[in-house]
Motif scaffolding. Structure first.
Motif, PDB file in Angstrom:
ATOM      1  N   PRO A  12       0.826  -1.245  -0.141  1.00 44.20           N
ATOM      2  CA  PRO A  12      -0.079   0.121   0.166  1.00 44.20           C
ATOM      3  C   PRO A  12       0.745   1.373   0.084  1.00 44.20           C
ATOM      4  CG  PRO A  12      -0.779  -1.578   1.703  1.00 44.20           C
ATOM      5  CD  PRO A  12       0.626  -2.123   1.100  1.00 44.20           C
ATOM      6  N   ASP A  13       0.465   2.203  -0.725  1.00 39.40           N
ATOM      7  CA  ASP A  13       1.154   3.664  -0.889  1.00 39.40           C
ATOM      8  C   ASP A  13      -0.017   4.765  -0.756  1.00 39.40           C
ATOM      9  OD1 ASP A  13       2.321   5.861  -1.723  1.00 39.40           O
ATOM     10  OD2 ASP A  13       3.599   4.752  -3.161  1.00 39.40           O
ATOM     11  N   PRO A  14      -0.011   5.394   0.095  1.00 43.33           N
ATOM     12  CA  PRO A  14      -0.895   6.302   0.360  1.00 43.33           C
ATOM     13  C   PRO A  14      -1.137   7.341  -0.692  1.00 43.33           C
ATOM     14  CG  PRO A  14      -0.190   5.949   2.599  1.00 43.33           C
ATOM     15  CD  PRO A  14       0.580   5.222   1.455  1.00 43.33           C
ATOM     16  N   VAL A  15       0.113   7.883  -1.218  1.00 44.90           N
ATOM     17  CA  VAL A  15       0.062   8.766  -2.317  1.00 44.90           C
ATOM     18  C   VAL A  15      -0.427   8.044  -3.473  1.00 44.90           C
ATOM     19  CG1 VAL A  15       1.508  10.095  -3.681  1.00 44.90           C
ATOM     20  CG2 VAL A  15       2.156  10.029  -1.251  1.00 44.90           C
ATOM     21  N   GLU A  16       0.192   6.912  -4.006  1.00 44.32           N
ATOM     22  CA  GLU A  16      -0.422   6.326  -5.171  1.00 44.32           C
ATOM     23  C   GLU A  16      -1.962   6.016  -5.082  1.00 44.32           C
ATOM     24  OE1 GLU A  16       1.665   2.894  -6.327  1.00 44.32           O
ATOM     25  OE2 GLU A  16       3.633   4.060  -6.635  1.00 44.32           O
ATOM     26  N   ASN A  17      -2.448   5.733  -3.869  1.00 46.03           N
ATOM     27  CA  ASN A  17      -3.951   5.282  -3.773  1.00 46.03           C
ATOM     28  C   ASN A  17      -4.630   6.581  -3.952  1.00 46.03           C
ATOM     29  OD1 ASN A  17      -3.271   2.570  -3.098  1.00 46.03           O
ATOM     30  ND2 ASN A  17      -3.093   3.010  -0.955  1.00 46.03           N
ATOM     31  N   THR A  18      -4.252   7.581  -3.294  1.00 46.66           N
ATOM     32  CA  THR A  18      -4.794   8.866  -3.289  1.00 46.66           C
ATOM     33  C   THR A  18      -5.237   9.404  -4.766  1.00 46.66           C
ATOM     34  OG1 THR A  18      -4.322   9.323  -1.005  1.00 46.66           O
ATOM     35  CG2 THR A  18      -5.049  11.205  -2.389  1.00 46.66           C
ATOM     36  N   ALA A  19      -4.196   8.979  -5.576  1.00 43.11           N
ATOM     37  CA  ALA A  19      -3.980   9.663  -6.933  1.00 43.11           C
ATOM     38  C   ALA A  19      -4.768   8.858  -7.711  1.00 43.11           C
ATOM     39  CB  ALA A  19      -2.456   9.542  -7.539  1.00 43.11           C
ATOM     40  N   TRP A  20      -5.073   7.520  -7.318  1.00 41.80           N
ATOM     41  CA  TRP A  20      -5.841   6.543  -8.404  1.00 41.80           C
ATOM     42  C   TRP A  20      -7.605   6.906  -8.026  1.00 41.80           C
ATOM     43  CZ3 TRP A  20      -9.259   3.219  -5.755  1.00 41.80           C
ATOM     44  CH2 TRP A  20     -10.080   2.219  -6.843  1.00 41.80           C
ATOM     45  N   ALA A  21      -7.777   7.263  -6.772  1.00 39.04           N
ATOM     46  CA  ALA A  21      -9.078   7.343  -6.288  1.00 39.04           C
ATOM     47  C   ALA A  21      -9.697   8.782  -6.668  1.00 39.04           C
ATOM     48  CB  ALA A  21      -9.290   7.205  -4.552  1.00 39.04           C
ATOM     49  N   ASP A  22     -10.982   8.948  -6.975  1.00 35.17           N
ATOM     50  CA  ASP A  22     -11.677  10.089  -6.905  1.00 35.17           C
ATOM     51  C   ASP A  22     -12.420  10.389  -5.894  1.00 35.17           C
ATOM     52  OD1 ASP A  22     -13.887   8.449  -7.082  1.00 35.17           O
ATOM     53  OD2 ASP A  22     -14.238   8.498  -9.060  1.00 35.17           O
ATOM     54  N   LEU A  23     -12.611   9.347  -4.668  1.00 35.08           N
ATOM     55  CA  LEU A  23     -12.936   9.794  -3.350  1.00 35.08           C
ATOM     56  C   LEU A  23     -12.356   9.212  -2.510  1.00 35.08           C
ATOM     57  CD1 LEU A  23     -15.381  11.039  -1.714  1.00 35.08           C
ATOM     58  CD2 LEU A  23     -16.741   8.978  -2.218  1.00 35.08           C
ATOM     59  N   VAL A  24     -11.758   9.955  -1.526  1.00 31.51           N
ATOM     60  CA  VAL A  24     -11.122   9.269  -0.292  1.00 31.51           C
ATOM     61  C   VAL A  24     -12.035  10.021   0.872  1.00 31.51           C
ATOM     62  CG1 VAL A  24      -8.927   9.014   0.820  1.00 31.51           C
ATOM     63  CG2 VAL A  24      -8.793   9.182  -1.542  1.00 31.51           C
ATOM     64  N   PHE A  25     -12.373   9.109   1.818  1.00 30.27           N
ATOM     65  CA  PHE A  25     -13.112   9.252   3.201  1.00 30.27           C
ATOM     66  C   PHE A  25     -13.112   8.677   4.046  1.00 30.27           C
ATOM     67  CE2 PHE A  25     -15.984   6.403   0.671  1.00 30.27           C
ATOM     68  CZ  PHE A  25     -16.595   5.892   1.856  1.00 30.27           C
ATOM     69  N   SER A  35      -7.042  -1.236  -3.004  1.00 29.78           N
ATOM     70  CA  SER A  35      -7.171   0.160  -3.004  1.00 29.78           C
ATOM     71  C   SER A  35      -6.338   1.065  -1.891  1.00 29.78           C
ATOM     72  CB  SER A  35      -8.702   0.428  -3.140  1.00 29.78           C
ATOM     73  OG  SER A  35      -9.248  -0.247  -4.171  1.00 29.78           O
ATOM     74  N   GLY A  36      -6.134   0.169  -0.821  1.00 29.77           N
ATOM     75  CA  GLY A  36      -5.543   0.783   0.180  1.00 29.77           C
ATOM     76  C   GLY A  36      -6.434   1.002   1.380  1.00 29.77           C
ATOM     77  N   ASN A  37      -7.675   0.507   1.236  1.00 27.20           N
ATOM     78  CA  ASN A  37      -8.522   0.907   2.411  1.00 27.20           C
ATOM     79  C   ASN A  37      -7.995   0.245   3.902  1.00 27.20           C
ATOM     80  OD1 ASN A  37     -10.351   1.581   0.448  1.00 27.20           O
ATOM     81  ND2 ASN A  37     -11.138  -0.556   0.148  1.00 27.20           N
ATOM     82  N   GLN A  38      -8.463   1.109   4.902  1.00 32.09           N
ATOM     83  CA  GLN A  38      -7.871   0.745   6.254  1.00 32.09           C
ATOM     84  C   GLN A  38      -8.818   0.598   7.136  1.00 32.09           C
ATOM     85  OE1 GLN A  38      -4.650   3.441   7.183  1.00 32.09           O
ATOM     86  NE2 GLN A  38      -3.962   3.648   5.328  1.00 32.09           N
ATOM     87  N   LEU A  39      -8.843  -0.259   7.996  1.00 31.84           N
ATOM     88  CA  LEU A  39      -9.756  -0.473   9.132  1.00 31.84           C
ATOM     89  C   LEU A  39      -9.266   0.593  10.265  1.00 31.84           C
ATOM     90  CD1 LEU A  39     -12.052  -1.840  10.892  1.00 31.84           C
ATOM     91  CD2 LEU A  39     -10.516  -3.738  11.341  1.00 31.84           C
ATOM     92  N   LEU A  40      -9.935   1.393  10.665  1.00 29.87           N
ATOM     93  CA  LEU A  40      -9.868   2.320  11.938  1.00 29.87           C
ATOM     94  C   LEU A  40     -10.366   1.862  12.963  1.00 29.87           C
ATOM     95  CD1 LEU A  40     -10.278   5.732  10.000  1.00 29.87           C
ATOM     96  CD2 LEU A  40      -8.204   4.169  10.025  1.00 29.87           C
ATOM     97  N   GLY A  41     -11.177   1.065  13.323  1.00 28.15           N
ATOM     98  CA  GLY A  41     -11.809   0.449  14.453  1.00 28.15           C
ATOM     99  C   GLY A  41     -13.272   0.366  14.446  1.00 28.15           C
ATOM    100  N   ALA A  42     -13.735  -0.005  15.583  1.00 27.55           N
ATOM    101  CA  ALA A  42     -15.286  -0.315  15.610  1.00 27.55           C
ATOM    102  C   ALA A  42     -15.895   1.223  15.843  1.00 27.55           C
ATOM    103  CB  ALA A  42     -15.649  -1.216  16.940  1.00 27.55           C
TER     104      ALA A  42
END
Length: 202
Positions: A34-47, A119-126
């Protein structure tokens, strides 16, 4: 004849290998680091959002079939979104599907409404403070339908049994009463007939 049976047996074995062979080999999903920079460049929505509902297909024919995750948007880092967002992903990991779980908070990278395990998705917790939508499971719907069908069949069976029973005996009762009346009342013609000696029966 033996040669014919031998050819048929060989053909059967070859067909079994061709049919069973490809299904036995399952391809696992392989993703780059995972590369946050590349994943952000690929995505049109990050949330950042919390999954409130996961809609899986009732009958999945392939691991590439898509399921839909519905998330409550909490923070947008790229693009434009508010309220709720739906993202699609394959239902299983071998097709690089991301396993969304209701009630968990994720950082999601999506493009044209789709995301994946790579895509680089991350689990942040419950996120127990967020209320889930709680759709009725398919199994509950099927069970309810089966109960309704059984109740309808039982009602039909009871009505059928009642209609098949012979009617109560008004006819028999009437016949019996007529017979009793016939015994009680003498024949009026016999009373009015003259006696053989020419004298009245009075």
């Amino acid at each position: 004849m033996r040669r014919l049976w031998g050819h048929l047996a060989a053909l059967l074995v070859l067909t079994s290998v061709l049919v069973v062979g490809p299904s036995g080999a399952a391809c696992a999903c392989s993703c780059a680091e995972p590369d946050p920079v590349e994943n952000t460049a690929w995505a049109d929505l990050v949330f950042v959002g919390v999954v409130v509902d996961v809609d899986r297909p009732a009958f999945s024919m392939s691991s590439g079939d898509l399921m839909t995750a519905r998330l409550t948007v909490e923070q947008v880092r790229k693009g434009d979104a508010q309220g709720h967002v739906e993202v699609k992903t394959p239902v299983e990991g071998p097709s690089c599907g991301f396993d969304f779980v209701e009630g968990n908070r994720y950082l999601v990278y999506s493009r044209e409404g789709q995301t994946s395990l790579c895509s680089g998705n991350q689990l942040l917790g419950a996120a127990p403070e967020v209320e889930l939508e709680g759709d009725v499971p398919v199994a509950v719907l099927l069970g309810g339908g089966a109960v309704v069908l059984l109740a309808a069949f039982a009602l039909w069976w009871v009505l059928r049994r009642r209609s098949a029973q012979p009617a109560s005996g008004p006819t028999e009762a009437g016949t019996g009463q007529a017979a009793v009346a016939g015994q009680a009342d003498p024949d009026p013609v016999g009373q009015d007939e003259a006696r053989p000696d020419g004298q009245d029966s009075a």
